[in-house]
Design a protein around this motif. Structure first.
Motif, PDB file in Angstrom:
ATOM      1  N   ASN A  12     -14.518 -22.406  74.342  1.00  0.00           N
ATOM      2  CA  ASN A  12     -15.635 -21.630  74.864  1.00  0.00           C
ATOM      3  C   ASN A  12     -15.639 -21.620  76.387  1.00  0.00           C
ATOM      4  O   ASN A  12     -15.968 -20.603  77.014  1.00  0.00           O
ATOM      5  N   SER A  15     -13.136 -19.032  77.412  1.00  0.00           N
ATOM      6  CA  SER A  15     -13.620 -17.685  77.155  1.00  0.00           C
ATOM      7  C   SER A  15     -14.683 -17.274  78.165  1.00  0.00           C
ATOM      8  O   SER A  15     -14.665 -16.156  78.695  1.00  0.00           O
ATOM      9  N   VAL A  16     -15.622 -18.178  78.464  1.00  0.00           N
ATOM     10  CA  VAL A  16     -16.681 -17.870  79.428  1.00  0.00           C
ATOM     11  C   VAL A  16     -16.096 -17.687  80.823  1.00  0.00           C
ATOM     12  O   VAL A  16     -16.487 -16.773  81.561  1.00  0.00           O
ATOM     13  N   SER A  71     -13.598 -15.706  65.655  1.00  0.00           N
ATOM     14  CA  SER A  71     -13.388 -16.189  67.020  1.00  0.00           C
ATOM     15  C   SER A  71     -11.965 -15.945  67.482  1.00  0.00           C
ATOM     16  O   SER A  71     -11.723 -15.471  68.601  1.00  0.00           O
ATOM     17  N   GLU A 114     -18.052 -14.700  70.672  1.00  0.00           N
ATOM     18  CA  GLU A 114     -19.083 -15.572  71.229  1.00  0.00           C
ATOM     19  C   GLU A 114     -20.103 -15.942  70.163  1.00  0.00           C
ATOM     20  O   GLU A 114     -20.528 -17.104  70.057  1.00  0.00           O
ATOM     21  N   TYR A 143     -21.129 -23.902  78.808  1.00  0.00           N
ATOM     22  CA  TYR A 143     -21.278 -22.462  79.096  1.00  0.00           C
ATOM     23  C   TYR A 143     -21.735 -22.250  80.534  1.00  0.00           C
ATOM     24  O   TYR A 143     -21.145 -21.455  81.285  1.00  0.00           O
TER      25      TYR A 143
END
Length: 403
Positions: A12, A15-16, A71, A114, A143
């Motif tokens: 994550n 990805s963020v 995902s 997400e 995040y």
């Protein structure tokens, strides 16, 4: 067995970070190839509107395909589309209409990923033996931290590599995220609810949210606050930095301090949140996250005081998303988790474009100080439900049952 949980956090974060690189690289890239502010604004719309569409209509597919598969597929598609932008530009050429299409599809594909990662959090936290309070705080902290690091990193890389090559880096982050989930996260068997088709699944998610008065109230609060926050961040802070502080760096400092405070608040809540009264904590943090930082701008406080109050507001904001996550995971059945969360995400994003228009229009009609005071009043009103609405007492009963 904590490795799957840690892998989810790492994926994550990648990805963020990639999303933040896109958010900063795309405007620079569009300006570089078109030289037009209007076309840059159109490109910005092409990156935000599909989020609302995908969150609203793609969430039922997430429940059907499974969180892990969604995902991986989402990040693969996002990475390949992002890589196609600089690849086409540096080889055969890239027309502006094709760029808009790629941007639209890229964000259309990214949002289910997400949603899926957020939906699989309680399952992996349970495998790892991590309390849900700490799991949601850790997820939100990663995040916020990735977003806070990604923005300045994008600025440095734009100067070093240029926006087109930065998009190559962006694409790689999504491919790595897909690899992490594919290799490091096991398949989790989930109870599957009855399904009457795609449209029926969407309707079931909306019906569940409509009948859950507590979650409906929480969603309404977030819709309004996101609208206000967008207006403050994209319009009012910019005007404050230009007209009051007289220094564009003030905007960056306020944004950075708010983000740093939120990361610190998330860490503290993750450590001590299970010992705090949930309803009172949420209500006070919601109130403190919005009202003081806008009010201090309206009354013309010295800039050091504005920075200090903004940091405190950011710290309070750090507890909001973890508590909302706990609320969602406790009350939404696992087979419906993605579609309900997707519906709430779509609602949260839907009001954001209105915030900028509202802030700009009010400022033109009434001036900056009056608009800031008006926004402060709305922040106060929207913070009231946890203190006065009976449905919010369910948070107290939920906490008492777990102790």
């Amino acid at each position: 067995m904590r490795r799957p949980f840690i892998t989810l956090m790492a994926a994550n974060a990648l990805s963020v970070t990639g999303s933040m690189l896109s958010i900063l690289a795309i405007p620079w890239f569009v300006l570089e190839i078109t030289g037009s502010a209007v076309l840059t604004g159109v490109a910005s719309f092409a990156t935000t509107f599909p989020i609302v569409i995908s969150a609203a209509f793609g969430s039922a597919l997430v429940d059907r395909l499974g969180f892990r598969v969604t995902s991986v597929l989402s990040d693969l598609a996002s990475g390949l589309i992002v890589l196609a932008v600089p690849a086409l530009y540096l080889t055969t050429g890239l027309s502006y209409p094709l760029l808009l299409l790629l941007l639209f599809v890229r964000w259309l594909a990214a949002t289910p990923g997400e949603t899926a990662r957020k939906a699989m959090l309680p399952d992996l936290a349970g495998i790892a033996g991590v309390r849900i309070e700490r799991a949601t705080a850790a997820y939100d902290g990663v995040y916020r931290g990735a977003a806070m690091v990604g923005a300045p990193l994008a600025g440095v890389l734009i100067l070093w590599l240029g926006p087109s090559l930065l998009l190559l880096v962006d694409g790689v982050t999504f491919l790595l995220s897909a690899l992490f989930i594919a290799v490091g996260v096991p398949r989790v068997r989930r109870q599957r609810g009855e399904s009457g088709g795609y449209v029926s699944d969407l309707r079931a998610g909306l019906t569940f949210l409509r009948h859950d008065r507590l979650q409906l109230s929480a969603t309404a609060m977030i819709v309004v606050v996101n609208l206000l926050d967008t207006g403050v961040t994209q319009v009012l802070l910019v005007l404050y930095a230009r007209d009051v502080a007289g220094d564009p760096r003030a905007f960056g400092l306020l944004t950075g301090v708010l983000g740093a405070g939120a990361v610190a608040g998330t860490i503290v809540y993750g450590t001590a949140g299970d010992r705090l009264p949930m309803r009172l904590t949420y209500g006070l943090c919601f109130l403190m996250a919005g009202v003081p930082r806008v009010l201090v701008l309206a009354v013309g406080a010295p800039f050091p005081a504005v920075l200090a109050v903004t940091a405190v507001s950011g710290f309070a904001a750090g507890a909001i998303n973890p508590i909302l996550g706990i609320l969602q995971y406790d009350r939404i059945p696992a087979p419906m988790r993605a579609r309900v969360i997707g519906t709430m995400t779509a609602a949260a994003y839907a009001g954001m474009p209105v915030g900028g228009l509202l802030a700009g229009s009010l400022t033109t009609l009434t001036g900056l100080d009056a608009t800031l005071l008006a926004f402060t009043c709305v922040y106060v009103v929207i913070s009231v439900p946890p203190f006065v609405c009976r449905t919010w007492r369910e948070l107290d009963r939920r906490q008492a049952a777990r102790m």
